[in-house]
Design a protein around this motif. Structure first.
Motif, PDB file in Angstrom:
ATOM      1  N   ASN A   1     -18.921 -57.188  41.321  1.00  0.00           N
ATOM      2  CA  ASN A   1     -17.723 -57.875  41.805  1.00  0.00           C
ATOM      3  C   ASN A   1     -17.887 -59.387  41.965  1.00  0.00           C
ATOM      4  OD1 ASN A   1     -15.475 -55.993  42.102  1.00  0.00           O
ATOM      5  ND2 ASN A   1     -16.907 -54.844  43.370  1.00  0.00           N
ATOM      6  N   ASN A   2     -19.030 -59.932  41.567  1.00  0.00           N
ATOM      7  CA  ASN A   2     -19.086 -61.398  41.510  1.00  0.00           C
ATOM      8  C   ASN A   2     -18.739 -61.927  40.115  1.00  0.00           C
ATOM      9  OD1 ASN A   2     -21.536 -60.158  40.967  1.00  0.00           O
ATOM     10  ND2 ASN A   2     -22.704 -62.039  41.267  1.00  0.00           N
TER      11      ASN A   2
ATOM     12  N   TYR B   1     -15.463 -61.310  36.958  1.00  0.00           N
ATOM     13  CA  TYR B   1     -14.155 -60.728  36.681  1.00  0.00           C
ATOM     14  C   TYR B   1     -14.328 -59.575  35.699  1.00  0.00           C
ATOM     15  CZ  TYR B   1     -12.068 -64.895  38.807  1.00  0.00           C
ATOM     16  OH  TYR B   1     -11.707 -65.871  39.675  1.00  0.00           O
ATOM     17  N   SER B   2     -13.411 -58.596  35.781  1.00  0.00           N
ATOM     18  CA  SER B   2     -13.378 -57.529  34.778  1.00  0.00           C
ATOM     19  C   SER B   2     -11.944 -57.432  34.267  1.00  0.00           C
ATOM     20  CB  SER B   2     -13.822 -56.201  35.405  1.00  0.00           C
ATOM     21  OG  SER B   2     -12.976 -55.145  35.017  1.00  0.00           O
ATOM     22  N   ASP B   3     -11.794 -56.970  33.041  1.00  0.00           N
ATOM     23  CA  ASP B   3     -10.433 -56.897  32.485  1.00  0.00           C
ATOM     24  C   ASP B   3      -9.769 -55.556  32.770  1.00  0.00           C
ATOM     25  OD1 ASP B   3     -11.985 -55.393  30.794  1.00  0.00           O
ATOM     26  OD2 ASP B   3     -11.376 -56.397  28.949  1.00  0.00           O
TER      27      ASP B   3
ATOM     28  N   GLN C   1     -10.101 -53.835  36.315  1.00  0.00           N
ATOM     29  CA  GLN C   1      -9.785 -53.719  37.745  1.00  0.00           C
ATOM     30  C   GLN C   1      -8.398 -54.265  38.129  1.00  0.00           C
ATOM     31  OE1 GLN C   1     -11.509 -55.620  41.710  1.00  0.00           O
ATOM     32  NE2 GLN C   1     -13.121 -54.519  40.649  1.00  0.00           N
ATOM     33  N   PRO C   2      -8.027 -55.491  37.674  1.00  0.00           N
ATOM     34  CA  PRO C   2      -6.727 -56.010  38.108  1.00  0.00           C
ATOM     35  C   PRO C   2      -5.550 -55.263  37.490  1.00  0.00           C
ATOM     36  CG  PRO C   2      -7.726 -57.500  36.514  1.00  0.00           C
ATOM     37  CD  PRO C   2      -8.758 -56.461  36.828  1.00  0.00           C
TER      38      PRO C   2
END
Ligand SMILES: *Cc1c(COP(=O)(O)O)cnc(C)c1O
Length: 393
Positions: free
Chosen positions: A76-77, A79-81, A83-84
Protein backbone atom coordinates in the motif's frame (compact mmCIF):
# COMPACT_ATOMS: atom_id res chain seq x y z
CA UNK A 1 -4.51 -39.32 2.00
CA UNK A 2 -7.81 -40.73 3.16
CA UNK A 3 -10.20 -38.91 5.50
CA UNK A 4 -8.96 -40.70 8.63
CA UNK A 5 -5.39 -39.72 7.91
CA UNK A 6 -6.48 -36.13 7.35
CA UNK A 7 -8.32 -36.07 10.67
CA UNK A 8 -5.24 -37.41 12.44
CA UNK A 9 -3.16 -34.63 10.92
CA UNK A 10 -5.64 -32.06 12.21
CA UNK A 11 -5.40 -33.65 15.65
CA UNK A 12 -1.63 -33.51 15.54
CA UNK A 13 -0.94 -30.18 13.85
CA UNK A 14 -3.94 -27.82 13.77
CA UNK A 15 -5.07 -25.94 16.86
CA UNK A 16 -8.41 -27.31 17.94
CA UNK A 17 -10.27 -23.97 18.04
CA UNK A 18 -13.11 -25.23 15.83
CA UNK A 19 -15.81 -27.83 16.14
CA UNK A 20 -15.92 -29.32 12.68
CA UNK A 21 -18.60 -31.28 10.91
CA UNK A 22 -17.44 -34.73 9.90
CA UNK A 23 -16.86 -33.77 6.28
CA UNK A 24 -13.81 -33.00 4.18
CA UNK A 25 -14.77 -30.80 1.25
CA UNK A 26 -12.46 -30.92 -1.73
CA UNK A 27 -14.36 -29.32 -4.61
CA UNK A 28 -17.19 -26.88 -5.23
CA UNK A 29 -19.03 -25.49 -8.26
CA UNK A 30 -22.00 -23.19 -7.95
CA UNK A 31 -24.43 -24.54 -5.37
CA UNK A 32 -22.76 -27.96 -5.14
CA UNK A 33 -19.78 -29.15 -3.10
CA UNK A 34 -18.10 -32.52 -3.12
CA UNK A 35 -16.44 -34.34 -0.25
CA UNK A 36 -13.30 -36.45 -0.29
CA UNK A 37 -15.32 -39.62 -0.88
CA UNK A 38 -16.99 -38.16 -3.96
CA UNK A 39 -20.37 -37.54 -2.30
CA UNK A 40 -22.12 -34.36 -3.46
CA UNK A 41 -23.96 -31.87 -1.27
CA UNK A 42 -26.35 -29.06 -2.02
CA UNK A 43 -24.76 -26.12 -0.21
CA UNK A 44 -27.33 -23.89 1.47
CA UNK A 45 -24.75 -22.26 3.74
CA UNK A 46 -21.83 -21.78 1.38
CA UNK A 47 -18.65 -21.10 3.31
CA UNK A 48 -20.40 -19.31 6.16
CA UNK A 49 -21.95 -16.92 3.56
CA UNK A 50 -18.57 -16.26 1.96
CA UNK A 51 -19.40 -17.96 -1.33
CA UNK A 52 -22.48 -15.77 -1.68
CA UNK A 53 -22.72 -16.23 -5.44
CA UNK A 54 -21.79 -19.91 -5.24
CA UNK A 55 -18.49 -21.74 -5.27
CA UNK A 56 -15.86 -20.88 -7.88
CA UNK A 57 -18.09 -18.50 -9.79
CA UNK A 58 -16.75 -18.20 -13.38
CA UNK A 59 -16.64 -14.37 -13.20
CA UNK A 60 -14.51 -14.52 -10.04
CA UNK A 61 -12.23 -17.15 -11.52
CA UNK A 62 -11.75 -15.29 -14.79
CA UNK A 63 -11.03 -11.94 -13.09
CA UNK A 64 -8.51 -13.64 -10.83
CA UNK A 65 -6.85 -15.61 -13.62
CA UNK A 66 -6.28 -12.39 -15.56
CA UNK A 67 -4.84 -10.69 -12.50
CA UNK A 68 -2.66 -13.65 -11.52
CA UNK A 69 -0.76 -13.33 -14.78
CA UNK A 70 0.01 -9.68 -13.97
CA UNK A 71 0.81 -9.23 -10.25
CA UNK A 72 -0.52 -10.78 -7.04
CA UNK A 73 0.44 -8.30 -4.38
CA UNK A 74 1.21 -4.60 -4.42
CA UNK A 75 1.97 -3.03 -1.07
CA UNK A 76 0.00 0.00 0.00
CA UNK A 77 2.91 2.40 -0.33
CA UNK A 78 2.40 2.11 -4.09
CA UNK A 79 -0.61 2.66 -6.30
CA UNK A 80 -2.40 -0.28 -7.91
CA UNK A 81 -4.74 -0.18 -10.89
CA UNK A 82 -7.28 -2.54 -9.26
CA UNK A 83 -7.91 -1.30 -5.70
CA UNK A 84 -9.50 2.08 -6.60
CA UNK A 85 -11.75 0.45 -9.21
CA UNK A 86 -13.24 -1.74 -6.48
CA UNK A 87 -13.50 1.18 -4.05
CA UNK A 88 -15.41 3.16 -6.69
CA UNK A 89 -17.76 0.22 -7.27
CA UNK A 90 -18.56 -0.08 -3.54
CA UNK A 91 -19.16 3.65 -3.25
CA UNK A 92 -21.47 3.66 -6.30
CA UNK A 93 -23.67 1.09 -4.57
CA UNK A 94 -23.60 2.71 -1.11
CA UNK A 95 -23.06 6.39 -0.24
CA UNK A 96 -20.57 9.13 -1.18
CA UNK A 97 -17.38 8.44 0.74
CA UNK A 98 -14.19 6.41 0.73
CA UNK A 99 -13.04 2.85 1.38
CA UNK A 100 -10.24 1.26 3.42
CA UNK A 101 -9.48 -2.37 2.56
CA UNK A 102 -8.85 -4.94 5.27
CA UNK A 103 -8.66 -8.75 5.16
CA UNK A 104 -11.61 -9.89 7.25
CA UNK A 105 -14.78 -8.78 8.96
CA UNK A 106 -13.16 -8.41 12.35
CA UNK A 107 -10.45 -6.21 10.87
CA UNK A 108 -12.96 -4.02 9.05
CA UNK A 109 -14.84 -3.58 12.34
CA UNK A 110 -11.60 -2.93 14.20
CA UNK A 111 -11.00 -0.09 11.75
CA UNK A 112 -14.49 1.28 12.42
CA UNK A 113 -13.82 1.18 16.16
CA UNK A 114 -10.49 2.95 15.74
CA UNK A 115 -12.14 5.59 13.59
CA UNK A 116 -14.79 6.18 16.25
CA UNK A 117 -12.15 6.56 18.95
CA UNK A 118 -10.25 9.14 16.95
CA UNK A 119 -13.40 11.00 16.06
CA UNK A 120 -14.50 11.22 19.67
CA UNK A 121 -11.16 12.13 21.20
CA UNK A 122 -10.51 13.15 23.87
CA UNK A 123 -13.77 12.80 25.83
CA UNK A 124 -16.06 10.57 23.78
CA UNK A 125 -15.09 6.93 23.33
CA UNK A 126 -18.05 4.79 24.29
CA UNK A 127 -19.56 2.52 21.63
CA UNK A 128 -22.98 0.99 22.14
CA UNK A 129 -23.65 -2.38 20.49
CA UNK A 130 -26.48 -4.91 20.68
CA UNK A 131 -27.06 -8.02 22.72
CA UNK A 132 -26.72 -11.17 20.56
CA UNK A 133 -24.60 -9.22 18.09
CA UNK A 134 -21.49 -10.61 16.47
CA UNK A 135 -18.63 -8.39 15.32
CA UNK A 136 -15.56 -10.62 15.30
CA UNK A 137 -12.89 -12.31 17.40
CA UNK A 138 -10.13 -9.74 17.82
CA UNK A 139 -9.93 -8.26 21.30
CA UNK A 140 -11.85 -5.10 20.45
CA UNK A 141 -14.44 -6.80 18.24
CA UNK A 142 -15.10 -9.61 20.71
CA UNK A 143 -15.65 -6.92 23.32
CA UNK A 144 -18.08 -5.25 20.91
CA UNK A 145 -19.86 -8.59 20.43
CA UNK A 146 -22.93 -8.92 22.66
CA UNK A 147 -22.47 -12.59 23.58
CA UNK A 148 -20.80 -13.65 26.83
CA UNK A 149 -19.52 -17.00 25.53
CA UNK A 150 -17.28 -15.18 23.03
CA UNK A 151 -15.61 -13.06 25.75
CA UNK A 152 -15.06 -15.74 28.35
CA UNK A 153 -11.46 -16.04 29.49
CA UNK A 154 -10.11 -12.99 27.67
CA UNK A 155 -10.20 -10.31 30.38
CA UNK A 156 -9.25 -7.60 30.74
CA UNK A 157 -11.35 -6.55 27.77
CA UNK A 158 -11.11 -3.30 25.84
CA UNK A 159 -12.77 -0.43 27.67
CA UNK A 160 -15.69 1.60 26.45
CA UNK A 161 -18.31 -0.85 25.17
CA UNK A 162 -21.91 -1.27 26.29
CA UNK A 163 -24.62 -3.64 25.07
CA UNK A 164 -28.36 -3.04 24.92
CA UNK A 165 -31.23 -5.30 23.79
CA UNK A 166 -31.77 -5.28 20.01
CA UNK A 167 -34.86 -3.51 18.66
CA UNK A 168 -35.43 -1.64 21.93
CA UNK A 169 -35.12 2.10 21.27
CA UNK A 170 -35.77 3.08 24.89
CA UNK A 171 -32.95 0.87 26.15
CA UNK A 172 -30.67 2.49 23.64
CA UNK A 173 -31.72 6.02 24.60
CA UNK A 174 -31.18 5.20 28.26
CA UNK A 175 -27.70 3.90 27.56
CA UNK A 176 -26.53 7.10 25.85
CA UNK A 177 -24.15 9.31 27.81
CA UNK A 178 -22.04 12.34 26.92
CA UNK A 179 -19.25 9.79 26.31
CA UNK A 180 -21.14 7.95 23.56
CA UNK A 181 -19.38 8.31 20.22
CA UNK A 182 -20.92 5.50 18.14
CA UNK A 183 -23.70 2.97 17.82
CA UNK A 184 -22.79 -0.21 16.00
CA UNK A 185 -25.23 -2.85 14.81
CA UNK A 186 -26.08 -5.44 12.20
CA UNK A 187 -29.24 -4.59 10.19
CA UNK A 188 -30.05 -8.28 10.50
CA UNK A 189 -28.26 -10.19 13.23
CA UNK A 190 -26.70 -13.27 11.67
CA UNK A 191 -25.04 -15.30 14.42
CA UNK A 192 -27.66 -13.93 16.81
CA UNK A 193 -30.36 -15.93 15.02
CA UNK A 194 -31.50 -13.93 11.94
CA UNK A 195 -33.10 -11.08 13.90
CA UNK A 196 -34.28 -8.32 11.57
CA UNK A 197 -34.16 -4.73 12.84
CA UNK A 198 -37.55 -3.01 12.92
CA UNK A 199 -38.03 -0.25 10.37
CA UNK A 200 -38.99 2.34 12.99
CA UNK A 201 -36.09 1.29 15.20
CA UNK A 202 -33.50 1.87 12.48
CA UNK A 203 -35.04 5.19 11.51
CA UNK A 204 -35.07 6.32 15.15
CA UNK A 205 -31.42 5.34 15.63
CA UNK A 206 -30.44 7.17 12.47
CA UNK A 207 -32.25 10.35 13.55
CA UNK A 208 -30.76 10.15 17.03
CA UNK A 209 -27.24 9.73 15.65
CA UNK A 210 -27.66 12.76 13.38
CA UNK A 211 -29.03 14.89 16.19
CA UNK A 212 -26.33 14.01 18.72
CA UNK A 213 -23.38 13.70 16.32
CA UNK A 214 -23.01 9.99 17.11
CA UNK A 215 -21.54 7.73 14.44
CA UNK A 216 -23.87 5.11 13.04
CA UNK A 217 -21.82 2.02 12.15
CA UNK A 218 -23.61 -0.78 10.31
CA UNK A 219 -21.88 -4.14 10.27
CA UNK A 220 -22.82 -5.62 6.89
CA UNK A 221 -20.19 -8.33 7.00
CA UNK A 222 -22.91 -10.99 6.68
CA UNK A 223 -25.83 -9.00 5.21
CA UNK A 224 -23.84 -7.22 2.51
CA UNK A 225 -23.32 -7.98 -1.19
CA UNK A 226 -26.93 -8.64 -2.09
CA UNK A 227 -27.74 -11.31 0.47
CA UNK A 228 -30.98 -9.59 1.54
CA UNK A 229 -32.08 -8.58 -1.97
CA UNK A 230 -30.42 -5.18 -1.89
CA UNK A 231 -26.69 -4.73 -2.33
CA UNK A 232 -26.46 -3.49 1.26
CA UNK A 233 -29.15 -4.24 3.84
CA UNK A 234 -29.27 -0.78 5.43
CA UNK A 235 -31.05 0.51 2.31
CA UNK A 236 -34.15 -1.53 3.22
CA UNK A 237 -34.61 0.93 6.07
CA UNK A 238 -34.36 4.23 4.17
CA UNK A 239 -31.37 5.30 6.24
CA UNK A 240 -27.72 6.00 5.48
CA UNK A 241 -25.01 5.05 7.95
CA UNK A 242 -21.80 7.00 8.56
CA UNK A 243 -19.77 3.83 8.36
CA UNK A 244 -20.37 0.40 6.86
CA UNK A 245 -18.20 -2.69 7.17
CA UNK A 246 -18.07 -5.55 4.67
CA UNK A 247 -16.28 -8.87 4.31
CA UNK A 248 -17.62 -12.41 3.84
CA UNK A 249 -19.23 -12.45 0.36
CA UNK A 250 -17.29 -9.45 -0.95
CA UNK A 251 -14.40 -11.53 -2.27
CA UNK A 252 -16.38 -14.44 -3.72
CA UNK A 253 -14.27 -16.84 -1.63
CA UNK A 254 -11.17 -14.69 -1.24
CA UNK A 255 -10.33 -13.02 2.10
CA UNK A 256 -11.18 -9.33 1.98
CA UNK A 257 -12.82 -6.83 4.28
CA UNK A 258 -13.80 -3.21 3.72
CA UNK A 259 -14.39 -0.19 5.90
CA UNK A 260 -16.64 2.25 4.06
CA UNK A 261 -16.72 5.79 5.46
CA UNK A 262 -18.99 8.64 4.38
CA UNK A 263 -17.62 11.97 3.17
CA UNK A 264 -18.20 13.71 6.48
CA UNK A 265 -15.79 11.34 8.25
CA UNK A 266 -13.42 10.39 5.44
CA UNK A 267 -10.47 12.30 6.92
CA UNK A 268 -10.71 11.00 10.50
CA UNK A 269 -8.26 8.19 9.78
CA UNK A 270 -5.54 10.33 8.21
CA UNK A 271 -2.21 9.19 6.75
CA UNK A 272 -0.28 7.02 9.18
CA UNK A 273 -3.19 6.26 11.54
CA UNK A 274 -4.26 2.89 10.16
CA UNK A 275 -2.75 0.26 7.89
CA UNK A 276 -2.55 -3.40 6.96
CA UNK A 277 0.03 -5.16 4.81
CA UNK A 278 -2.28 -7.34 2.73
CA UNK A 279 -5.30 -5.03 2.56
CA UNK A 280 -6.72 -4.39 -0.90
CA UNK A 281 -4.20 -6.49 -2.78
CA UNK A 282 -4.90 -6.65 -6.53
CA UNK A 283 -5.68 -10.35 -6.51
CA UNK A 284 -8.46 -10.17 -3.90
CA UNK A 285 -9.79 -6.92 -5.35
CA UNK A 286 -10.04 -8.55 -8.76
CA UNK A 287 -12.07 -11.37 -7.22
CA UNK A 288 -14.45 -8.82 -5.67
CA UNK A 289 -14.83 -7.07 -9.02
CA UNK A 290 -15.86 -10.46 -10.41
CA UNK A 291 -18.52 -10.71 -7.70
CA UNK A 292 -19.98 -7.32 -8.63
CA UNK A 293 -19.95 -8.24 -12.33
CA UNK A 294 -21.75 -11.53 -11.64
CA UNK A 295 -24.41 -9.80 -9.52
CA UNK A 296 -24.99 -7.21 -12.24
CA UNK A 297 -24.87 -9.37 -15.34
CA UNK A 298 -26.88 -12.27 -13.93
CA UNK A 299 -29.48 -10.10 -12.20
CA UNK A 300 -28.73 -11.75 -8.87
CA UNK A 301 -30.38 -9.08 -6.68
CA UNK A 302 -33.63 -9.76 -8.47
CA UNK A 303 -33.13 -13.50 -8.21
CA UNK A 304 -32.42 -13.19 -4.49
CA UNK A 305 -35.76 -11.46 -3.90
CA UNK A 306 -37.68 -13.99 -6.04
CA UNK A 307 -35.98 -17.07 -4.67
CA UNK A 308 -36.19 -15.72 -1.12
CA UNK A 309 -39.97 -15.50 -1.47
CA UNK A 310 -40.15 -18.95 -3.01
CA UNK A 311 -38.03 -20.48 -0.26
CA UNK A 312 -40.10 -18.85 2.50
CA UNK A 313 -43.28 -20.11 0.81
CA UNK A 314 -41.86 -23.63 0.70
CA UNK A 315 -40.93 -23.53 4.39
CA UNK A 316 -44.40 -22.12 5.24
CA UNK A 317 -45.92 -25.11 3.44
CA UNK A 318 -43.67 -27.47 5.36
CA UNK A 319 -44.63 -25.75 8.61
CA UNK A 320 -48.30 -26.71 8.06
CA UNK A 321 -47.46 -30.38 8.35
CA UNK A 322 -44.56 -30.07 10.76
CA UNK A 323 -45.21 -28.69 14.25
CA UNK A 324 -41.47 -28.58 14.96
CA UNK A 325 -41.27 -25.41 12.82
CA UNK A 326 -42.31 -22.45 14.95
CA UNK A 327 -41.51 -19.48 12.74
CA UNK A 328 -39.67 -18.11 9.73
CA UNK A 329 -37.75 -14.85 9.66
CA UNK A 330 -35.29 -12.95 7.53
CA UNK A 331 -35.01 -11.02 4.28
CA UNK A 332 -34.08 -12.05 0.76
CA UNK A 333 -31.97 -15.19 0.99
CA UNK A 334 -30.98 -14.68 4.62
CA UNK A 335 -33.52 -16.90 6.32
CA UNK A 336 -33.89 -18.29 9.81
CA UNK A 337 -36.22 -21.18 10.59
CA UNK A 338 -37.09 -21.22 14.27
CA UNK A 339 -37.57 -24.71 15.69
CA UNK A 340 -39.38 -25.95 18.73
CA UNK A 341 -36.46 -28.06 19.87
CA UNK A 342 -33.72 -27.54 22.41
CA UNK A 343 -30.76 -28.26 20.18
CA UNK A 344 -31.17 -28.41 16.42
CA UNK A 345 -27.67 -29.69 15.69
CA UNK A 346 -29.08 -33.19 15.21
CA UNK A 347 -31.07 -31.79 12.29
CA UNK A 348 -28.03 -30.34 10.52
CA UNK A 349 -26.41 -33.78 10.98
CA UNK A 350 -29.41 -35.49 9.39
CA UNK A 351 -29.30 -32.94 6.55
CA UNK A 352 -25.66 -33.85 5.91
CA UNK A 353 -26.71 -37.49 5.52
CA UNK A 354 -29.30 -36.30 3.00
CA UNK A 355 -26.65 -34.32 1.15
CA UNK A 356 -27.74 -30.85 2.26
CA UNK A 357 -25.53 -28.35 4.09
CA UNK A 358 -27.28 -25.82 6.32
CA UNK A 359 -26.31 -24.15 9.58
CA UNK A 360 -27.78 -23.99 13.03
CA UNK A 361 -27.28 -20.93 15.25
CA UNK A 362 -28.43 -20.00 18.76
CA UNK A 363 -29.18 -23.73 19.19
CA UNK A 364 -32.67 -23.69 17.63
CA UNK A 365 -32.46 -21.51 14.51
CA UNK A 366 -31.72 -23.17 11.20
CA UNK A 367 -29.85 -20.64 9.12
CA UNK A 368 -30.56 -21.03 5.42
CA UNK A 369 -28.47 -18.88 3.08
CA UNK A 370 -28.13 -20.51 -0.35
CA UNK A 371 -26.04 -18.86 -3.06
CA UNK A 372 -27.80 -15.95 -4.76
CA UNK A 373 -27.64 -18.00 -7.97
CA UNK A 374 -30.05 -20.60 -6.53
CA UNK A 375 -32.91 -21.84 -8.75
CA UNK A 376 -36.40 -23.08 -7.92
CA UNK A 377 -35.36 -26.67 -8.69
CA UNK A 378 -32.51 -26.44 -6.15
CA UNK A 379 -34.91 -25.15 -3.51
CA UNK A 380 -37.34 -27.99 -4.24
CA UNK A 381 -34.57 -30.54 -3.83
CA UNK A 382 -33.37 -28.88 -0.60
CA UNK A 383 -36.87 -28.84 0.87
CA UNK A 384 -37.30 -32.55 0.09
CA UNK A 385 -34.03 -33.28 1.84
CA UNK A 386 -34.95 -31.11 4.84
CA UNK A 387 -38.37 -32.74 5.07
CA UNK A 388 -36.80 -36.19 5.23
CA UNK A 389 -34.21 -35.01 7.77
CA UNK A 390 -36.89 -33.48 10.03
CA UNK A 391 -38.93 -36.68 9.73
CA UNK A 392 -36.15 -38.62 11.41
CA UNK A 393 -35.93 -36.38 14.47
C1 LIG B 1 -18.53 -13.14 10.34
C2 LIG B 1 -18.86 -11.81 10.91
C3 LIG B 1 -17.86 -10.96 11.42
C4 LIG B 1 -16.42 -11.38 11.53
O1 LIG B 1 -15.83 -11.60 10.31
P1 LIG B 1 -14.43 -12.39 10.21
O2 LIG B 1 -14.09 -12.31 8.75
O3 LIG B 1 -14.69 -13.78 10.68
O4 LIG B 1 -13.46 -11.68 11.06
C5 LIG B 1 -18.23 -9.71 11.84
N1 LIG B 1 -19.51 -9.31 11.79
C6 LIG B 1 -20.50 -10.08 11.32
C7 LIG B 1 -21.89 -9.57 11.28
C8 LIG B 1 -20.21 -11.37 10.87
O5 LIG B 1 -21.19 -12.16 10.43
Amino acid sequence: MNFDEIKHMYDDFVLSTYTRQDLCLVAGRGIWVEDINGKKYLDFFPGWAVSGIGHCHPEVISEMKGQMERILHVSNNFYSDVQPVLAKKIIEYSFPGKVFFANSGAEANEGAIKLARRYGKPGRYEIITMEKSFHGRTLATLTATGQEKIKKGFSPLVEGFKHVPFNDIDALKNALTEKTVAIMLEPIQGEGGINVADLGYMKAISAMCREKDILLIVDEVQTGMGRTGKMFAYSHFGIEPDIMTLAKALGGGMPIGALVVNNKHKDVLSAGTHATTFGGSPIVCSAALGVFRAIEEEGLLDNTIKMGKYLVQKVEDLKKSNPMIKGIKGKGLMIGVELDIEDASAITEECVKEGLLINCTQKNILRVMPPMTVKKEDIDVAIDKLTRALGRI
